[in-house]
Design an enzyme around this catalytic site. Structure first.
Site, PDB file in Angstrom:
ATOM      1  N   SER A 174       0.854  -1.150  -0.161  1.00  0.00           N
ATOM      2  CA  SER A 174       0.105  -0.156   0.214  1.00  0.00           C
ATOM      3  C   SER A 174       0.842   1.196  -0.109  1.00  0.00           C
ATOM      4  O   SER A 174       0.479   2.195   0.364  1.00  0.00           O
ATOM      5  CB  SER A 174      -0.763   0.046   1.243  1.00  0.00           C
ATOM      6  OG  SER A 174      -0.301  -0.133   2.506  1.00  0.00           O
ATOM      7  N   LYS A 229       1.049  -6.057   4.883  1.00  0.00           N
ATOM      8  CA  LYS A 229       1.404  -6.936   6.082  1.00  0.00           C
ATOM      9  C   LYS A 229       1.380  -6.154   7.272  1.00  0.00           C
ATOM     10  O   LYS A 229       1.358  -6.665   8.455  1.00  0.00           O
ATOM     11  CB  LYS A 229       2.625  -7.657   5.691  1.00  0.00           C
ATOM     12  CG  LYS A 229       3.775  -6.621   5.899  1.00  0.00           C
ATOM     13  CD  LYS A 229       5.217  -7.706   5.861  1.00  0.00           C
ATOM     14  CE  LYS A 229       6.260  -6.612   6.007  1.00  0.00           C
ATOM     15  NZ  LYS A 229       7.524  -7.277   5.900  1.00  0.00           N
ATOM     16  N   THR A 282       7.264   4.581   1.482  1.00  0.00           N
ATOM     17  CA  THR A 282       6.605   5.869   0.964  1.00  0.00           C
ATOM     18  C   THR A 282       6.308   6.741   1.782  1.00  0.00           C
ATOM     19  O   THR A 282       6.722   7.806   1.902  1.00  0.00           O
ATOM     20  CB  THR A 282       5.210   5.567   0.062  1.00  0.00           C
ATOM     21  OG1 THR A 282       5.350   4.756  -0.981  1.00  0.00           O
ATOM     22  CG2 THR A 282       4.619   6.820  -0.435  1.00  0.00           C
ATOM     23  N   TYR A 321       7.716   7.405   4.637  1.00  0.00           N
ATOM     24  CA  TYR A 321       9.031   7.907   4.903  1.00  0.00           C
ATOM     25  C   TYR A 321       9.688   8.647   4.165  1.00  0.00           C
ATOM     26  O   TYR A 321      10.700   9.347   4.599  1.00  0.00           O
ATOM     27  CB  TYR A 321       9.686   7.001   5.857  1.00  0.00           C
ATOM     28  CG  TYR A 321       8.895   5.998   6.934  1.00  0.00           C
ATOM     29  CD1 TYR A 321       8.803   6.874   8.094  1.00  0.00           C
ATOM     30  CD2 TYR A 321       8.409   4.868   6.615  1.00  0.00           C
ATOM     31  CE1 TYR A 321       7.685   6.162   9.022  1.00  0.00           C
ATOM     32  CE2 TYR A 321       7.684   4.344   7.604  1.00  0.00           C
ATOM     33  CZ  TYR A 321       7.240   5.038   8.767  1.00  0.00           C
ATOM     34  OH  TYR A 321       6.633   4.328   9.655  1.00  0.00           O
ATOM     35  N   GLU A 330      18.463  17.912  -5.726  1.00  0.00           N
ATOM     36  CA  GLU A 330      19.569  16.570  -5.118  1.00  0.00           C
ATOM     37  C   GLU A 330      20.689  16.165  -6.157  1.00  0.00           C
ATOM     38  O   GLU A 330      20.803  16.543  -7.264  1.00  0.00           O
ATOM     39  CB  GLU A 330      18.465  15.443  -4.461  1.00  0.00           C
ATOM     40  CG  GLU A 330      17.496  15.883  -3.613  1.00  0.00           C
ATOM     41  CD  GLU A 330      16.698  14.699  -3.287  1.00  0.00           C
ATOM     42  OE1 GLU A 330      17.296  13.894  -2.731  1.00  0.00           O
ATOM     43  OE2 GLU A 330      15.585  14.716  -3.485  1.00  0.00           O
ATOM     44  N   ASP A 364       9.677  -9.050   0.716  1.00  0.00           N
ATOM     45  CA  ASP A 364       8.718 -10.138   0.605  1.00  0.00           C
ATOM     46  C   ASP A 364       8.199 -10.256  -0.899  1.00  0.00           C
ATOM     47  O   ASP A 364       8.064 -11.434  -1.150  1.00  0.00           O
ATOM     48  CB  ASP A 364       7.543  -9.856   1.562  1.00  0.00           C
ATOM     49  CG  ASP A 364       7.980  -9.479   2.948  1.00  0.00           C
ATOM     50  OD1 ASP A 364       8.788 -10.248   3.353  1.00  0.00           O
ATOM     51  OD2 ASP A 364       7.415  -8.451   3.498  1.00  0.00           O
ATOM     52  N   HIS A 371      22.494   5.179   0.446  1.00  0.00           N
ATOM     53  CA  HIS A 371      22.336   6.525   0.774  1.00  0.00           C
ATOM     54  C   HIS A 371      23.510   6.980   1.871  1.00  0.00           C
ATOM     55  O   HIS A 371      23.825   6.512   2.720  1.00  0.00           O
ATOM     56  CB  HIS A 371      21.122   6.941   1.545  1.00  0.00           C
ATOM     57  CG  HIS A 371      20.637   8.390   1.505  1.00  0.00           C
ATOM     58  ND1 HIS A 371      21.332   9.457   2.048  1.00  0.00           N
ATOM     59  CD2 HIS A 371      19.529   8.925   0.711  1.00  0.00           C
ATOM     60  CE1 HIS A 371      20.590  10.594   1.634  1.00  0.00           C
ATOM     61  NE2 HIS A 371      19.756  10.285   0.854  1.00  0.00           N
ATOM     62  N   ARG A 398      24.907   9.145  -5.715  1.00  0.00           N
ATOM     63  CA  ARG A 398      25.053   8.802  -4.445  1.00  0.00           C
ATOM     64  C   ARG A 398      26.294   7.794  -4.088  1.00  0.00           C
ATOM     65  O   ARG A 398      26.808   7.620  -3.305  1.00  0.00           O
ATOM     66  CB  ARG A 398      23.657   7.983  -4.157  1.00  0.00           C
ATOM     67  CG  ARG A 398      22.655   9.053  -3.701  1.00  0.00           C
ATOM     68  CD  ARG A 398      21.392   8.304  -3.242  1.00  0.00           C
ATOM     69  NE  ARG A 398      20.556   9.580  -3.228  1.00  0.00           N
ATOM     70  CZ  ARG A 398      19.164   9.427  -2.843  1.00  0.00           C
ATOM     71  NH1 ARG A 398      18.612   8.406  -2.981  1.00  0.00           N
ATOM     72  NH2 ARG A 398      18.341  10.389  -2.851  1.00  0.00           N
ATOM     73  N   HIS A 404      19.458   1.888   0.959  1.00  0.00           N
ATOM     74  CA  HIS A 404      18.247   2.909   1.002  1.00  0.00           C
ATOM     75  C   HIS A 404      17.444   2.135  -0.028  1.00  0.00           C
ATOM     76  O   HIS A 404      16.137   2.442   0.020  1.00  0.00           O
ATOM     77  CB  HIS A 404      18.963   4.136   0.473  1.00  0.00           C
ATOM     78  CG  HIS A 404      17.827   5.411   0.558  1.00  0.00           C
ATOM     79  ND1 HIS A 404      17.137   5.750   1.516  1.00  0.00           N
ATOM     80  CD2 HIS A 404      17.487   6.026  -0.564  1.00  0.00           C
ATOM     81  CE1 HIS A 404      16.192   6.450   1.043  1.00  0.00           C
ATOM     82  NE2 HIS A 404      16.531   7.130  -0.127  1.00  0.00           N
ATOM     83  N   ARG A 424      19.839   4.799  -9.084  1.00  0.00           N
ATOM     84  CA  ARG A 424      18.884   5.607  -9.215  1.00  0.00           C
ATOM     85  C   ARG A 424      19.000   7.074  -9.049  1.00  0.00           C
ATOM     86  O   ARG A 424      19.809   7.411  -8.005  1.00  0.00           O
ATOM     87  CB  ARG A 424      17.753   5.068  -8.162  1.00  0.00           C
ATOM     88  CG  ARG A 424      16.508   5.876  -8.368  1.00  0.00           C
ATOM     89  CD  ARG A 424      15.404   5.347  -7.279  1.00  0.00           C
ATOM     90  NE  ARG A 424      15.973   5.502  -5.750  1.00  0.00           N
ATOM     91  CZ  ARG A 424      15.686   6.356  -5.017  1.00  0.00           C
ATOM     92  NH1 ARG A 424      15.087   7.561  -5.210  1.00  0.00           N
ATOM     93  NH2 ARG A 424      16.347   6.433  -3.662  1.00  0.00           N
ATOM     94  N   LEU A 474       9.726   7.920  -6.069  1.00  0.00           N
ATOM     95  CA  LEU A 474       8.241   8.125  -5.923  1.00  0.00           C
ATOM     96  C   LEU A 474       7.311   8.327  -7.282  1.00  0.00           C
ATOM     97  O   LEU A 474       6.278   7.612  -7.587  1.00  0.00           O
ATOM     98  CB  LEU A 474       7.893   9.345  -5.012  1.00  0.00           C
ATOM     99  CG  LEU A 474       8.172   9.205  -3.756  1.00  0.00           C
ATOM    100  CD1 LEU A 474       8.185  10.443  -2.792  1.00  0.00           C
ATOM    101  CD2 LEU A 474       7.423   8.311  -2.919  1.00  0.00           C
TER     102      LEU A 474
HETATM  103  C1  SIN Z   1      16.371  11.679   0.253  1.00  0.00           C
HETATM  104  O1  SIN Z   1      15.720  12.610   0.462  1.00  0.00           O
HETATM  105  O2  SIN Z   1      17.588  12.138   0.421  1.00  0.00           O
HETATM  106  C2  SIN Z   1      16.039  10.627  -0.356  1.00  0.00           C
HETATM  107  C3  SIN Z   1      15.395  10.981  -1.808  1.00  0.00           C
HETATM  108  C4  SIN Z   1      15.372   9.604  -2.667  1.00  0.00           C
HETATM  109  O3  SIN Z   1      15.936   8.549  -2.106  1.00  0.00           O
HETATM  110  O4  SIN Z   1      15.070   9.699  -3.935  1.00  0.00           O
END
Ligand code: SIN
Length: 527
Positions: free
Chosen positions: A17, A40, A48, A50, A118, A213, A234, A281, A342, A377, A383
C-alpha cells in the site's frame, strides 16, 4: 495447526500500500473492477510514508523531460532502459498534476512551487512537502482511495505465495497475522507492490517492513528477476548511539549542507571536483567510506551550521525535530552521518506496463525492475516511478481483461515446525549483519561466496519456510540475500551502485546488459 480459510474472491489483489499499490488501485477501481489491497502491517506503513526529499519531474518552465531523461540516464551508468525512462519523464508531470488535483500539497514560495535539488540533477526539479513528501502523498492517495467503494483494504495480511495454474497466476495466499490463518485469494490478477528490501542490510534507512517479501514471492514462483545486485546506499543516515538510522535527506546538501570528516575538513573535492556534495550517491557513499577508513572514524559529519537557523527549521521540520529529540540541534551542531542501504534498483522484471514473465502477475514500484533506474537511481525518481508505473499497471490490467479463473485448487503446504522467538531474533540479527559485511558498499568475489554459504547455513536452521510473520520475513531476507549475493558475484565489473574491489572497472563489452535470474528447483539460473 494453521487453518486455511475459505477463499476470498476479488478481481485484483494488490500486495502493498505504498505509492505504486495505491495509484494502481485507484486506476483499476475507475475501470469498475473490485480491488483488494493487502498489507502486512497497518495500511499506511510503507517506505513511501517516510520518503523525505521529494518527487522529481520536469514541471518548471525552464526544465524539460529531455533534461530529466538525460540526468536519469547519466545516473543509471549505462544500464537504464531508455523507453522506460522516456515513459517516466514524459508521463511524470501529468501524474503529478493529477496528484495535486487529488489534494496533494507541495511547498510553494511566493505562489510558485519551490523546487529543491538533489545529487546528479542538473537543476532544481524536485517538488516537496517540507521534508515529509512521502507522508503527504500517502495520505492523499489513501483519501482518494476511500472515495470509491471498489477498494477493500486488508491489513496485517502478508502475501506469501502465488497460486499458479497452467502457467497463469490465479490468486495468492495471505498469512493473516492476527488470526494466524491462511487466506487464499482467487482473482484475475495480482499486483506486487510490496516495496523494497533495505532491511536486508544492517545499516538501513528503510522502514522495518522492507524485507523483500514481494520479490521472494516472485522468485519462488519462477518469475524473472533483474539486476538484484544493484543496491543503492544513501550517503547520509543519522549515526548517533541509540538512534535509528534516520535518513538525512539529500536535499539538505541540495540546500547547501557540507560533508566534513572528523578533522573538520570538507572532503568531497577530492572525489568529485565539480559536483562535490551533489555527486551521484554511489560516489558520495564511497567517498565517505574512504574517509572513515583513512581516519579510523565511526562517522563523518553533515554540516548545516552556516545556514540560517530559521530556514533549517522551516525547510526540514521533521529532521530538525527528530535530531532535537536525540539531543542534537542541527542549527548549531554538525550531524554525525554514515551511509546506509536505501533502495534496490533491481527486482521483478517488467515490461513498460508492469507485466511480469508470469501471466496475471504485475509489479510496480521498488519491488519491480522497469529499467528506469539502471545501475543507480537518480534521487527522487522513485516516488515518480511508483506513480507512473502504478497507474500503468492498473491500465494494463483493465486492458488485458483476464477472466476470473475457474479453477483454484489449494496448493500450499503448511510447515508446522516453529522456531523459538529467540532463535528467530538471532537469525534476524545475523542476516543483515552478514549482508552488510558481504554485499555492502564494497564487494569482492570471496566475500560474496562466503556470504552465500553463510546464508545457506541460516536457511538450514529454518528447514522450510515458516508460517509466522517475523519468522517469514527473516526467511524472505535470507532467500533474497542469496539471490542478491549470487547476482553480485555473477557481475564481474563495477557499475553504478555495484562496486567490486576485485573488478573495479566498468566493462561495457561483457556487462552492458541486465542480469536476469530465475529460481527453479532450488537453483538460481541466469538467463
Ligand atoms: C532523500 O531525501 O535523500 C531521499 C530521496 C530519494 O531517495 O530519492
Amino acid at each position: 495447526m494453521i487453518k486455511i480459510e475459505s477463499p476470498l474472491k476479488t478481481d485484483v489483489l494488490i500486495l502493498g500500500s505504498g505509492i505504486a499499490g495505491l495509484r494502481c488501485a485507484i486506476e483499476i477501481a475507475k475501470g469498475g473492477l473490485k480491488v483488494t489491497v493487502a498489507t502486512k502491517d497497518f495500511p499506511k506503513e510503507s517506505n513511501t510514508l517516510y520518503a523525505q526529499g521529494g518527487i522529481a519531474a520536469a514541471v518548471d518552465p525552464d526544465d524539460s523531460p529531455k533534461s530529466h531523461f538525460e540526468d536519469t540516464i547519466r545516473a543509471g551508468d549505462g544500464l537504464c532502459k531508455e523507453e522506460a525512462v522516456k515513459v517516466l519523464v514524459e508521463e511524470g508531470p501529468e501524474r503529478i498534476r493529477e496528484l495535486i488535483s487529488f489534494g496533494a500539497e507541495f511547498d510553494k514560495k511566493a505562489g510558485v512551487y519551490h523546487l529543491t535539488k538533489e545529487g546528479a540533477h542538473s537543476l532544481r526539479r524536485i517538488l516537496h512537502s517540507g521534508d515529509s513528501t512521502g507522508k503527504e502523498i500517502e495520505q492523499t492517495l489513501m483519501k482518494q482511495m476511500a472515495i470509491t467503494s471498489k477498494i477493500e483494504p486488508l491489513a496485517y495480511s502478508m502475501g506469501i505465495k502465488l497460486a499458479v495454474n497452467n502457467d497463469r497466476c490465479v490468486g495468492a495466499y495471505l498469512l493473516d497475522e492476527k488470526k494466524s490463518t491462511i487466506l487464499p485469494v482467487k482473482c484475475r490478477a495480482v499486483v506486487l507492490a510490496t516495496g523494497g528490501a533495505g532491511r536486508l542490510f544492517q545499516e538501513s534507512t528503510n522502514s522495518p517492513i522492507a524485507t523483500g517479501d514481494g520479490m521472494v514471492v516472485a522468485l519462488e514462483a519462477g518469475i524473472e528477476m533483474a539486476n538484484l545486485e544493484f543496491v543503492q546506499f544513501h550517503p547520509t543516515a543519522l549515526h548517533l548511539k541509540n538512534a535509528p538510522r534516520f535518513l538525512l535527506s539529500e536535499s539538505m546538501r541540495g540546500e547547501g549542507a557540507i560533508l566534513r570528516n572528523t578533522k573538520g575538513e570538507r572532503f568531497m573535492e577530492k572525489y568529485d571536483k565539480n559536483l562535490m556534495e551533489l555527486a551521484p550517491r554511489d560516489v558520495v557513499a564511497r567517498a565517505i567510506v574512504s574517509e572513515l577508513k583513512k581516519d579510523k572514524a565511526p562517522h563523518v559529519f553533515l554540516d548545516l551550521t552556516h545556514l540560517d537557523p530559521e530556514f533549517i527549521r522551516n525547510r526540514f521540520p521533521t529532521i530538525y525535530a527528530t535530531c532535537i529529540s536525540y539531543g542534537l540541534d542541527i542549527t548549531k551542531e554538525m550531524i554525525p552521518v554514515h551511509p546506509a542501504a536505501h533502495y534496490i534498483m533491481g527486482g521483478v522484471k517488467t515490461d513498460l506496463f508492469a507485466r511480469t514473465s508470469l501471466k496475471g502477475v504485475y509489479a510496480a514500484g521498488e519491488v519491480s525492475c522497469t529499467g528506469v533506474h539502471g545501475a543507480n537511481r537518480l534521487a527522487s525518481n522513485s516516488l515518480l516511478e511508483g506513480l507512473v508505473f502504478g497507474c500503468r499497471a492498473g491500465r494494463a490490467i483493465l486492458e488485458d481483461t483476464l477472466p476470473m479463473p475457474t479453477k483454484f485448487e489449494k496448493d500450499i503446504e503448511i510447515n508446522t515446525q516453529t522456531l523459538s522467538p529467540e532463535v528467530v531474533n538471532e537469525l534476524r540479527r545475523q542476516t543483515p549483519s552478514l549482508m552488510w559485511q558481504g554485499a555492502g558498499i564494497s564487494r569482492n568475489g570471496s566475500g560474496l561466496e562466503n556470504l552465500f554459504s553463510e546464508l545457506l547455513n541460516l536457511e538450514a536452521i529454518f528447514g522450510k519456510a515458516p508460517f509466522e510473520r517475523r519468522a517469514r520475513e527473516t526467511w524472505n531476507m535470507i532467500q533474497l540475500g542469496k539471490a542478491i549475493s549470487i547476482s553480485a558475484n555473477y557481475r564481474t565489473e563495477s557499475r553504478g551502485a555495484h562496486f567490486r574491489e576485485d573488478f573495479p572497472k566498468r566493462d561495457d563489452i561483457r556487462w552492458k546488459r541486465d542480469t536476469t535470474l530465475i529460481y527453479k528447483n532450488g537453483k538460481h539460473i541466469f538467463l
